[in-house]
Motif scaffolding. Sequence first.
Motif, PDB file in Angstrom:
ATOM      1  N   SER A  43       7.540  -1.293 -18.493  1.00 50.65           N
ATOM      2  CA  SER A  43       7.899  -2.614 -19.010  1.00 50.65           C
ATOM      3  C   SER A  43       7.644  -2.671 -20.513  1.00 50.65           C
ATOM      4  O   SER A  43       6.942  -1.837 -21.079  1.00 50.65           O
ATOM      5  N   ARG A  44       8.218  -3.708 -21.151  1.00 48.25           N
ATOM      6  CA  ARG A  44       8.034  -3.837 -22.604  1.00 48.25           C
ATOM      7  C   ARG A  44       6.561  -3.986 -22.955  1.00 48.25           C
ATOM      8  O   ARG A  44       6.078  -3.397 -23.915  1.00 48.25           O
ATOM      9  N   ASN A  45       5.837  -4.795 -22.213  1.00 46.93           N
ATOM     10  CA  ASN A  45       4.385  -4.913 -22.358  1.00 46.93           C
ATOM     11  C   ASN A  45       3.798  -4.628 -20.977  1.00 46.93           C
ATOM     12  O   ASN A  45       3.728  -5.511 -20.124  1.00 46.93           O
ATOM     13  N   HIS A  46       3.390  -3.407 -20.760  1.00 48.54           N
ATOM     14  CA  HIS A  46       3.099  -2.937 -19.412  1.00 48.54           C
ATOM     15  C   HIS A  46       1.629  -3.098 -19.030  1.00 48.54           C
ATOM     16  O   HIS A  46       1.310  -3.657 -17.985  1.00 48.54           O
ATOM     17  N   LEU A  58      -8.931  -1.269 -17.484  1.00 51.01           N
ATOM     18  CA  LEU A  58      -7.465  -1.245 -17.485  1.00 51.01           C
ATOM     19  C   LEU A  58      -6.943  -2.495 -16.777  1.00 51.01           C
ATOM     20  O   LEU A  58      -7.410  -2.840 -15.692  1.00 51.01           O
ATOM     21  N   ARG A  59      -5.959  -3.153 -17.391  1.00 47.70           N
ATOM     22  CA  ARG A  59      -5.362  -4.360 -16.805  1.00 47.70           C
ATOM     23  C   ARG A  59      -3.841  -4.224 -16.842  1.00 47.70           C
ATOM     24  O   ARG A  59      -3.259  -3.926 -17.888  1.00 47.70           O
ATOM     25  N   ASP A  60      -3.205  -4.431 -15.697  1.00 53.80           N
ATOM     26  CA  ASP A  60      -1.744  -4.445 -15.622  1.00 53.80           C
ATOM     27  C   ASP A  60      -1.237  -5.812 -16.079  1.00 53.80           C
ATOM     28  O   ASP A  60      -1.722  -6.851 -15.632  1.00 53.80           O
ATOM     29  N   LEU A  61      -0.268  -5.832 -17.001  1.00 53.24           N
ATOM     30  CA  LEU A  61       0.241  -7.080 -17.576  1.00 53.24           C
ATOM     31  C   LEU A  61       1.491  -7.550 -16.827  1.00 53.24           C
ATOM     32  O   LEU A  61       2.538  -7.797 -17.411  1.00 53.24           O
ATOM     33  N   ASP A  62       1.344  -7.703 -15.512  1.00 50.59           N
ATOM     34  CA  ASP A  62       2.456  -8.174 -14.676  1.00 50.59           C
ATOM     35  C   ASP A  62       3.704  -7.329 -14.894  1.00 50.59           C
ATOM     36  O   ASP A  62       4.827  -7.850 -15.047  1.00 50.59           O
ATOM     37  N   SER A  63       3.535  -6.010 -14.909  1.00 53.56           N
ATOM     38  CA  SER A  63       4.656  -5.113 -15.148  1.00 53.56           C
ATOM     39  C   SER A  63       5.592  -5.078 -13.940  1.00 53.56           C
ATOM     40  O   SER A  63       5.224  -5.451 -12.822  1.00 53.56           O
ATOM     41  N   ARG A  64       6.813  -4.594 -14.159  1.00 52.32           N
ATOM     42  CA  ARG A  64       7.825  -4.569 -13.107  1.00 52.32           C
ATOM     43  C   ARG A  64       7.522  -3.519 -12.045  1.00 52.32           C
ATOM     44  O   ARG A  64       7.675  -3.762 -10.855  1.00 52.32           O
ATOM     45  N   ASN A  65       7.066  -2.338 -12.456  1.00 54.42           N
ATOM     46  CA  ASN A  65       6.844  -1.235 -11.518  1.00 54.42           C
ATOM     47  C   ASN A  65       5.374  -0.933 -11.273  1.00 54.42           C
ATOM     48  O   ASN A  65       5.051   0.010 -10.560  1.00 54.42           O
ATOM     49  N   SER A  75      -4.327  -3.777  -8.710  1.00 49.31           N
ATOM     50  CA  SER A  75      -3.913  -5.179  -8.595  1.00 49.31           C
ATOM     51  C   SER A  75      -4.829  -6.105  -9.370  1.00 49.31           C
ATOM     52  O   SER A  75      -4.557  -7.295  -9.484  1.00 49.31           O
ATOM     53  N   ALA A  76      -5.933  -5.584  -9.896  1.00 47.90           N
ATOM     54  CA  ALA A  76      -6.875  -6.382 -10.685  1.00 47.90           C
ATOM     55  C   ALA A  76      -7.421  -5.490 -11.793  1.00 47.90           C
ATOM     56  O   ALA A  76      -7.030  -4.329 -11.945  1.00 47.90           O
ATOM     57  N   ASP A  77      -8.303  -6.037 -12.611  1.00 48.06           N
ATOM     58  CA  ASP A  77      -8.915  -5.250 -13.677  1.00 48.06           C
ATOM     59  C   ASP A  77      -9.618  -4.033 -13.083  1.00 48.06           C
ATOM     60  O   ASP A  77     -10.435  -4.156 -12.158  1.00 48.06           O
TER      61      ASP A  77
END
Length: 679
Positions: A43-46, A58-65, A75-77
């Motif tokens: 994603s643009r901001n993954h 590590l935190r996922d920024l609501d990425s698509r994949n 699914s969380a930090d």
Amino acid sequence: MTAYLVIREGSKWTDVFRLVEGESVTIGRAPTNAIVVKDERCSRNHAEIFQIQQQWTLRDLDSRNGTQVDGDVISADYPLEPGDIIRIGNSHLAFVDNLSHAFPDPTSVLRTSRPVDESRSALSDDDDDESVFEPVEPTQITHRRDQSRFLEASSHDDQPATPKVGRAATKLCRLAFELAKTTDVVSLANSAMAALFESTQIDAGGLLLRGRDNEGGRTLETLEVIASRSESAHRYHRVSQFLASTVMRDGQGVLARNVMDDSQLGARDSSGDILATSVICAPIRQDGNVLGILHLYSTDAARPLDPDDLEFSLAVADTVSMTLQNLDRRQELAENLNWVRDENVQLREQLGVQSEIVGGSEAMHRVAQQIARAAPSRSTVLIRGESGVGKELVARAVHYSSPRKKGPFVCLNCAALSETLLESELFGHEKGAFTGATHRKLGKFESANKGTLMLDEIGEMSPTIQAKFLRVLEGHPFERVGGSEAIKADVRVIAATNRDLEKEVMEGRFRRDLYFRLHVLEIIVPALRKRPEDIPELARYFLHRYNDETGRRIRDFTPRALEELQHYRWPGNVREMKNVIERAVVLARGEFIDHDDLILSTLKTAGDTETGGSSANLPSDGFVPCSLAEMEQQHILATLESTGWNKSKAASILGIERSTLDRKIQRYELNAHREAAKR
């Protein structure tokens, strides 16, 4: 803790990114990220990597994949450990805390470092064997040079061995570098003309731009010659109307040869002979519009202009266009900066006017002295006084007289917000902390960093917020609502209240420890009725202010109006006087404000037990209503005078502790009455 991300492209680990303590790192496809992953599945901001309490997370920024760590989608930090493999799309990043673990070493802690099979969707559990990186050759420096030769004027540029395209590219690079340093349009045009004369067969030319309209934009049809040059026997001749209109209309560069018609060429000498054998007109384009023209021509039949000269001229024109755009933006930024500076000066002046304490009475002189003593300190200040006496103006005066005057002054009314909103306003909140929290918000403490925070109506603060507020006052870090990041702010706190905080403490509504933390420096602002000698000065101050605002030309107050103002008890203090004078200025029918222009209320002052207001409403028996505080002040003063200022004896008569008596003497400023009696 310093750590590293080792990045894999294809089957090899190719790059290392250093994680710096206290800085967050974003990963994504957008070029604004710290680590750019050129992968369509990214994603643009993954994702984001940041540090919390010495732990990289590590935190996922609501990425698509989604983002995987060692094959599992997070699914969380996720707290990272050395050797973790982060997978984003088809890209892999290894997290290590020691670079020795990322290079050939049989004790490598990386869970996998062998080539990746891109057909697999994730890292498998059997990838835990200890393989290592391929050997890396030691770095060798092969060349050293201070500056690119493309930016140096050299005779080698014109050697036949150098291809013409290469020479043109070198000169364009040098020209772009020179134009980036120009500060005005004329020097820009001269630099462009010099490059054209150096690189083409021309012997005359000029740079023409559209004229500017009233708003500064280049929209006028007239073309102005910004710079011109001629190396022939004839001076530069302006481009003909035919060629100019053709290029301006079509937006394309043209090369014309053997033009015999003067209406097309527009370049004849006084004898009528044609001066130019070939002409180039290159448009200066910006956002689809033609801003001007590069007009070039040759008068030597043996050196005609060719298509390569047209190509070079078009490239120069586009470079000039970009430089013009940068100059316009630079000028716009400079104008905006000057405007902001002027606005800041005006705001500072306005704040300075609003922070002036109007009044020459002895009571206000003491307030000014207290402000001067409190301003240089970093200590907390408690400002006390009735509603409307000007506590915020005193706080502003303290701030703008202090070393923090260049920092922000932030004011918050604690009585205007609920407990939840007050906590959010003070300490800020994170996105999603509660319903309606759609983005991160900085609290007043962070906004007032390096400055002053004034908390009005501090007595209205709930016990829960008092506890958290006390910790911040003691120098402890705080967290935003819904957050876990520890934040510290360098803020001086000024608190204000119209309540009796001692009484609030005794009744359990205000924390005792917070009271003593706030009660470091105290400034008591007297009510307006206790300094009647300031009323004429204040009234005239507001009269001049509202004369300027409304355009009225009221000269002064009548004697009867001033007498009415001085005998009125002002339950709303200075705030009420400001509104009364504003109303009078608007409604007055003559050049002077008379008593019937003043609309005074019949409200009681704080603590009055009888109906009172204007002196016209006083009872005929001579009774003057007063507050309990005023009655206490008079009674304590009378008791002290009757005992010859024997404080122990007076405290015994009054039935209070000696320390309580000392505090009331200070609060009511009774020592001033004693000194006045001696004189």
